[in-house]
Design a protein around this motif. Structure first.
Motif, PDB file in Angstrom:
ATOM      1  N   VAL A 240       1.042  -1.074  -0.366  1.00  0.00           N
ATOM      2  CA  VAL A 240       0.122   0.708   0.045  1.00  0.00           C
ATOM      3  C   VAL A 240       0.657   1.044   0.150  1.00  0.00           C
ATOM      4  O   VAL A 240       1.526   1.590   0.957  1.00  0.00           O
ATOM      5  CB  VAL A 240      -0.644  -0.030   1.043  1.00  0.00           C
ATOM      6  CG1 VAL A 240      -2.220   1.295   1.471  1.00  0.00           C
ATOM      7  CG2 VAL A 240      -2.047  -1.448   0.672  1.00  0.00           C
ATOM      8  N   ARG A 241       1.012   1.551  -0.787  1.00  0.00           N
ATOM      9  CA  ARG A 241       1.462   3.303  -1.073  1.00  0.00           C
ATOM     10  C   ARG A 241       0.379   4.114  -0.166  1.00  0.00           C
ATOM     11  O   ARG A 241      -0.539   4.660  -0.545  1.00  0.00           O
ATOM     12  CB  ARG A 241       1.115   3.993  -2.200  1.00  0.00           C
ATOM     13  CG  ARG A 241       2.037   5.430  -2.291  1.00  0.00           C
ATOM     14  CD  ARG A 241       2.990   5.765  -3.964  1.00  0.00           C
ATOM     15  NE  ARG A 241       3.547   7.001  -3.760  1.00  0.00           N
ATOM     16  CZ  ARG A 241       3.532   8.690  -4.032  1.00  0.00           C
ATOM     17  NH1 ARG A 241       1.555   8.116  -4.001  1.00  0.00           N
ATOM     18  NH2 ARG A 241       4.376   9.245  -3.701  1.00  0.00           N
ATOM     19  N   VAL A 242       1.441   4.745   0.482  1.00  0.00           N
ATOM     20  CA  VAL A 242       0.679   6.266   1.339  1.00  0.00           C
ATOM     21  C   VAL A 242       1.132   7.517   0.784  1.00  0.00           C
ATOM     22  O   VAL A 242       2.704   7.593   1.120  1.00  0.00           O
ATOM     23  CB  VAL A 242       0.859   6.235   2.974  1.00  0.00           C
ATOM     24  CG1 VAL A 242       0.109   7.143   3.407  1.00  0.00           C
ATOM     25  CG2 VAL A 242       0.273   4.898   3.798  1.00  0.00           C
ATOM     26  N   GLY A 243      -0.147   8.598   0.355  1.00  0.00           N
ATOM     27  CA  GLY A 243       0.775   9.903  -0.296  1.00  0.00           C
ATOM     28  C   GLY A 243       0.907  10.451   0.609  1.00  0.00           C
ATOM     29  O   GLY A 243       1.060  10.472   2.004  1.00  0.00           O
ATOM     30  N   PRO A 244       2.162  11.552  -0.261  1.00  0.00           N
ATOM     31  CA  PRO A 244       1.934  12.406   0.692  1.00  0.00           C
ATOM     32  C   PRO A 244       0.683  13.219   1.436  1.00  0.00           C
ATOM     33  O   PRO A 244       0.819  13.932   2.791  1.00  0.00           O
ATOM     34  CB  PRO A 244       2.484  13.812   0.283  1.00  0.00           C
ATOM     35  CG  PRO A 244       3.338  12.558  -1.095  1.00  0.00           C
ATOM     36  CD  PRO A 244       2.757  12.046  -1.472  1.00  0.00           C
ATOM     37  N   ASP A 245       0.004  13.242   0.936  1.00  0.00           N
ATOM     38  CA  ASP A 245      -1.814  13.916   1.228  1.00  0.00           C
ATOM     39  C   ASP A 245      -2.215  12.797   2.358  1.00  0.00           C
ATOM     40  O   ASP A 245      -3.873  13.037   2.685  1.00  0.00           O
ATOM     41  CB  ASP A 245      -2.271  13.984   0.146  1.00  0.00           C
ATOM     42  CG  ASP A 245      -3.286  13.192  -0.958  1.00  0.00           C
ATOM     43  OD1 ASP A 245      -2.399  11.873  -0.408  1.00  0.00           O
ATOM     44  OD2 ASP A 245      -3.885  13.074  -1.724  1.00  0.00           O
ATOM     45  N   GLY A 246      -2.092  11.763   2.480  1.00  0.00           N
ATOM     46  CA  GLY A 246      -2.541  10.897   3.186  1.00  0.00           C
ATOM     47  C   GLY A 246      -3.317   9.818   2.288  1.00  0.00           C
ATOM     48  O   GLY A 246      -4.336   9.226   3.112  1.00  0.00           O
ATOM     49  N   SER A 247      -3.434   9.874   1.355  1.00  0.00           N
ATOM     50  CA  SER A 247      -3.984   8.815   0.644  1.00  0.00           C
ATOM     51  C   SER A 247      -3.714   7.718   0.215  1.00  0.00           C
ATOM     52  O   SER A 247      -2.764   7.683   1.047  1.00  0.00           O
ATOM     53  CB  SER A 247      -4.610   9.332  -1.244  1.00  0.00           C
ATOM     54  OG  SER A 247      -3.055   9.565  -1.715  1.00  0.00           O
ATOM     55  N   GLN A 248      -4.416   6.384   0.125  1.00  0.00           N
ATOM     56  CA  GLN A 248      -3.639   4.992   0.669  1.00  0.00           C
ATOM     57  C   GLN A 248      -4.196   4.664  -1.347  1.00  0.00           C
ATOM     58  O   GLN A 248      -5.398   4.179  -1.095  1.00  0.00           O
ATOM     59  CB  GLN A 248      -3.632   4.386   1.387  1.00  0.00           C
ATOM     60  CG  GLN A 248      -4.063   5.060   2.760  1.00  0.00           C
ATOM     61  CD  GLN A 248      -4.356   3.576   3.954  1.00  0.00           C
ATOM     62  OE1 GLN A 248      -3.806   2.910   4.163  1.00  0.00           O
ATOM     63  NE2 GLN A 248      -5.138   4.354   4.914  1.00  0.00           N
ATOM     64  N   HIS A 249      -3.273   3.552  -1.731  1.00  0.00           N
ATOM     65  CA  HIS A 249      -3.345   3.124  -2.889  1.00  0.00           C
ATOM     66  C   HIS A 249      -2.571   1.484  -2.601  1.00  0.00           C
ATOM     67  O   HIS A 249      -1.739   1.590  -1.958  1.00  0.00           O
ATOM     68  CB  HIS A 249      -2.905   3.794  -3.716  1.00  0.00           C
ATOM     69  CG  HIS A 249      -2.818   3.062  -5.164  1.00  0.00           C
ATOM     70  ND1 HIS A 249      -4.394   2.896  -6.441  1.00  0.00           N
ATOM     71  CD2 HIS A 249      -2.428   2.506  -5.946  1.00  0.00           C
ATOM     72  CE1 HIS A 249      -3.634   2.448  -7.159  1.00  0.00           C
ATOM     73  NE2 HIS A 249      -1.954   1.758  -7.411  1.00  0.00           N
TER      74      HIS A 249
END
Length: 328
Positions: A240-249
């Motif tokens: 899971v990639r946590v983006g700088p904005d807190g999104s999870q992909h």
């Protein structure tokens, strides 16, 4: 990021490994991975370009129950290794197999089994303790939070060791981010990514970066060059990639939803056990537990696991951040 890779599109690298839980790469092309022996003990393995393993096994000086887990490379070619054996402690493994204590006591008490050792750019050593409970399985409960983090000012300064964060829900990997401002920590049983601001000779209070999405039991993680954090999830075999904005992909996963749902229900009601954690070992990705970036462009992903005999690997559209050991 909308990048997704399926389990049948990954490759496997290396062979004959046992519990290759932690992996690291260097600019020179070396790939190093932890390696536990069937009869106990072990150390690290360097993998050739064709996957042939060259082990460095802990010998003289190692405790009888030495069990290598998370580790970091030191500039002199030694390895700073967490031992999950009941005798605990953090250890230093040299290329000739000699093993010496890195840290066995903190604040006058024995150091429990250690999960991870991180050497940062400034030469400080961060040591994560998942729990004080032995056996550690007694802490596989979302309301148990007796994990903590130890800081040493330098590899050869055990006298400076002190606890700088506590009350964590099963501390797993801990790493200073590329900015040098924050210490990030995965809390496995709390199922969250936390961070602490570096302040003088200690840390600020814990901040929650994200509570992970359902099905994620976080283990290792790594930073990418775009400010993201890639988390490896045991049980669900997810990246899971946590983006700088807190999104999870979700970039990759290898699990059966019909098994994950009841396991998550047991996590919520306090009935979660190691059997739930090891669901992922039955799948082809074999309970992925760590992630690192390698290759000349830092775009080749390698994942360690709890139950595999090699590494999961694939190409990423984004490069990893340059790790502290890259030039070693």
């Amino acid at each position: 990021m909308d990048y997704v890779i399926t389990p049948d599109a990954v490759s496997f690298f290396g062979r004959g490994l046992r519990r290759p839980e932690c992996v690291a790469c260097t600019e020179a092309g070396a790939i190093w991975v932890s390696h536990a022996l069937p009869q106990g003990g072990g150390g690290v393995v360097r993998l050739d370009a064709d996957g042939t393993p060259h082990p460095i096994v802990a010998g003289e000086g190692a405790p009888a129950d030495f069990m290598p887990n998370g580790w970091s490379m030191a500039p002199d070619g030694s390895f700073l290794i967490a031992s999950l054996g009941d005798s605990g402690g953090a250890w230093r493994l040299f290329p000739d197999g000699t093993c010496t204590p890195l840290l066995l006591q903190v604040d006058g008490y024995p150091v429990p089994p250690v999960n991870f050792v991180h050497l940062d750019e400034a030469g400080r050593v961060w040591i994560s303790i998942s729990t004080c409970r032995i056996p550690r399985d007694r802490a596989m409960h979302r309301e148990v939070a007796d994990g903590f983090v130890i800081l040493m000012d330098a590899i050869d300064r055990p006298d400076t060791a002190r606890i700088v964060a506590d009350g964590l829900g099963y501390t797993n990997e801990v790493k200073v981010d590329p900015s040098g401002r924050w210490l990030y920590a995965n809390e496995t049983m709390a199922r969250r990514l936390s961070r602490f601001e570096l302040k003088g000779d200690g840390l600020g209070s814990r901040q929650t970066v994200v509570d992970y999405i359902d099905g994620v039991i976080p283990d290792g993680f790594e930073f990418d060059a775009d400010g993201g954090v890639w988390c490896a999830s045991v049980m669900s075999n997810r990246l899971v990639r946590v983006g700088p904005d807190g999104s999870q992909h979700v970039i990759l996963e290898d699990c059966d939803p019909a098994e994950i749902a009841p396991a998550m229900a047991r996590w919520r009601d306090g009935g979660f056990t190691r059997d739930d954690l090891m669901i992922g070992a039955k799948r082809p990705l074999r309970n992925i537990a760590s992630i690192t970036f390698g290759g000349p462009d830092l775009k080749t992903v390698y994942c360690g696991s709890l139950a595999g005999d090699g590494l999961v690997t694939f190409r990423s559209p984004v490069a990893g951040a340059v790790p502290p050991h890259w030039m070693f």
